[in-house]
Design a protein around this motif. Structure first.
Motif, PDB file in Angstrom:
ATOM      1  N   HIS A 169       0.791  -1.228   0.000  1.00 20.94           N
ATOM      2  CA  HIS A 169       0.000   0.000   0.000  1.00 20.94           C
ATOM      3  C   HIS A 169       0.825   1.282   0.000  1.00 20.94           C
ATOM      4  CE1 HIS A 169      -3.455  -2.492   0.258  1.00 20.94           C
ATOM      5  NE2 HIS A 169      -2.982  -3.084   1.342  1.00 20.94           N
ATOM      6  N   LEU A 170       1.843   1.350   0.836  1.00 22.22           N
ATOM      7  CA  LEU A 170       2.665   2.571   0.863  1.00 22.22           C
ATOM      8  C   LEU A 170       3.370   2.834  -0.470  1.00 22.22           C
ATOM      9  CD1 LEU A 170       4.137   2.581   4.468  1.00 22.22           C
ATOM     10  CD2 LEU A 170       2.218   3.904   3.553  1.00 22.22           C
ATOM     11  N   PRO A 171       3.916   1.812  -1.158  1.00 22.20           N
ATOM     12  CA  PRO A 171       4.521   2.097  -2.466  1.00 22.20           C
ATOM     13  C   PRO A 171       3.535   2.686  -3.480  1.00 22.20           C
ATOM     14  CG  PRO A 171       5.297  -0.018  -1.671  1.00 22.20           C
ATOM     15  CD  PRO A 171       4.198   0.431  -0.725  1.00 22.20           C
ATOM     16  N   LYS A 172       2.292   2.232  -3.450  1.00 26.80           N
ATOM     17  CA  LYS A 172       1.283   2.784  -4.365  1.00 26.80           C
ATOM     18  C   LYS A 172       0.993   4.246  -4.029  1.00 26.80           C
ATOM     19  CE  LYS A 172      -1.036  -1.395  -5.806  1.00 26.80           C
ATOM     20  NZ  LYS A 172      -0.642  -2.611  -5.229  1.00 26.80           N
ATOM     21  N   LEU A 173       0.856   4.532  -2.734  1.00 27.23           N
ATOM     22  CA  LEU A 173       0.613   5.912  -2.314  1.00 27.23           C
ATOM     23  C   LEU A 173       1.826   6.792  -2.582  1.00 27.23           C
ATOM     24  CD1 LEU A 173      -1.221   5.136   1.051  1.00 27.23           C
ATOM     25  CD2 LEU A 173      -2.263   6.056  -1.043  1.00 27.23           C
ATOM     26  N   GLU A 174       3.017   6.216  -2.419  1.00 30.16           N
ATOM     27  CA  GLU A 174       4.246   6.969  -2.666  1.00 30.16           C
ATOM     28  C   GLU A 174       4.425   7.251  -4.162  1.00 30.16           C
ATOM     29  OE1 GLU A 174       8.536   7.208  -0.584  1.00 30.16           O
ATOM     30  OE2 GLU A 174       7.861   5.189  -1.088  1.00 30.16           O
ATOM     31  N   GLU A 175       4.137   6.270  -4.988  1.00 33.20           N
ATOM     32  CA  GLU A 175       4.263   6.447  -6.435  1.00 33.20           C
ATOM     33  C   GLU A 175       3.357   7.572  -6.937  1.00 33.20           C
ATOM     34  OE1 GLU A 175       3.177   3.899 -10.394  1.00 33.20           O
ATOM     35  OE2 GLU A 175       4.105   2.807  -8.742  1.00 33.20           O
ATOM     36  N   ALA A 176       2.207   7.713  -6.303  1.00 34.10           N
ATOM     37  CA  ALA A 176       1.270   8.777  -6.680  1.00 34.10           C
ATOM     38  C   ALA A 176       1.665  10.130  -6.087  1.00 34.10           C
ATOM     39  CB  ALA A 176      -0.144   8.411  -6.235  1.00 34.10           C
ATOM     40  N   GLY A 177       2.660  10.141  -5.210  1.00 32.07           N
ATOM     41  CA  GLY A 177       3.114  11.393  -4.615  1.00 32.07           C
ATOM     42  C   GLY A 177       2.340  11.803  -3.383  1.00 32.07           C
TER      43      GLY A 177
END
Length: 111
Positions: A72-80
């Motif tokens: 989940h955090l990588p997806k949120l991080e990728e979106a900025g």
């Protein structure tokens, strides 16, 4: 940590808020009065609130942390929307009006 602002498409925003666990993470980050939230705080907040991953299954705290960290955090991080600091194990939220409006709609009208 950078201060980059991302324009998030409607499709990306929908994908991010479609998942209940990510909505819960976003809720905690949006409502937090602090800039940074510890990863284990996020996991503590999620464990009583989120249902098990499937019928008859339970998710341990360690598995929940791994799920947050690797999924989940990588997806949120990728979106900025977030930055994760490995050294301090904290998550910093970067507000985004588009995502917050969609998040609010989904959590108030559709849940």
């Amino acid at each position: 940590m950078s201060q980059t602002t991302y324009n998030i498409s409607t499709e990306t925003a929908l994908h991010l808020v479609a998942n209940q666990r990510r909505r819960s993470v976003l809720t905690q980050l949006i409502e937090s009065e602090r800039n940074d939230v510890a990863l284990d705080e996020l996991a503590e907040h999620l464990s009583p609130e989120n249902p098990p991953p499937g019928p008859g299954e339970t998710m341990s705290s360690e598995r929940l942390l791994l799920d947050l960290y690797h999924n989940h955090l990588p997806k949120l991080e990728e979106a900025g929307l977030v930055e994760y600091d490995d050294r301090t194990e904290t998550v910093r939220y970067h507000p985004n009006d588009h995502v917050e409006k969609l998040h609010q709609f989904v959590t108030t009208e559709l849940e």
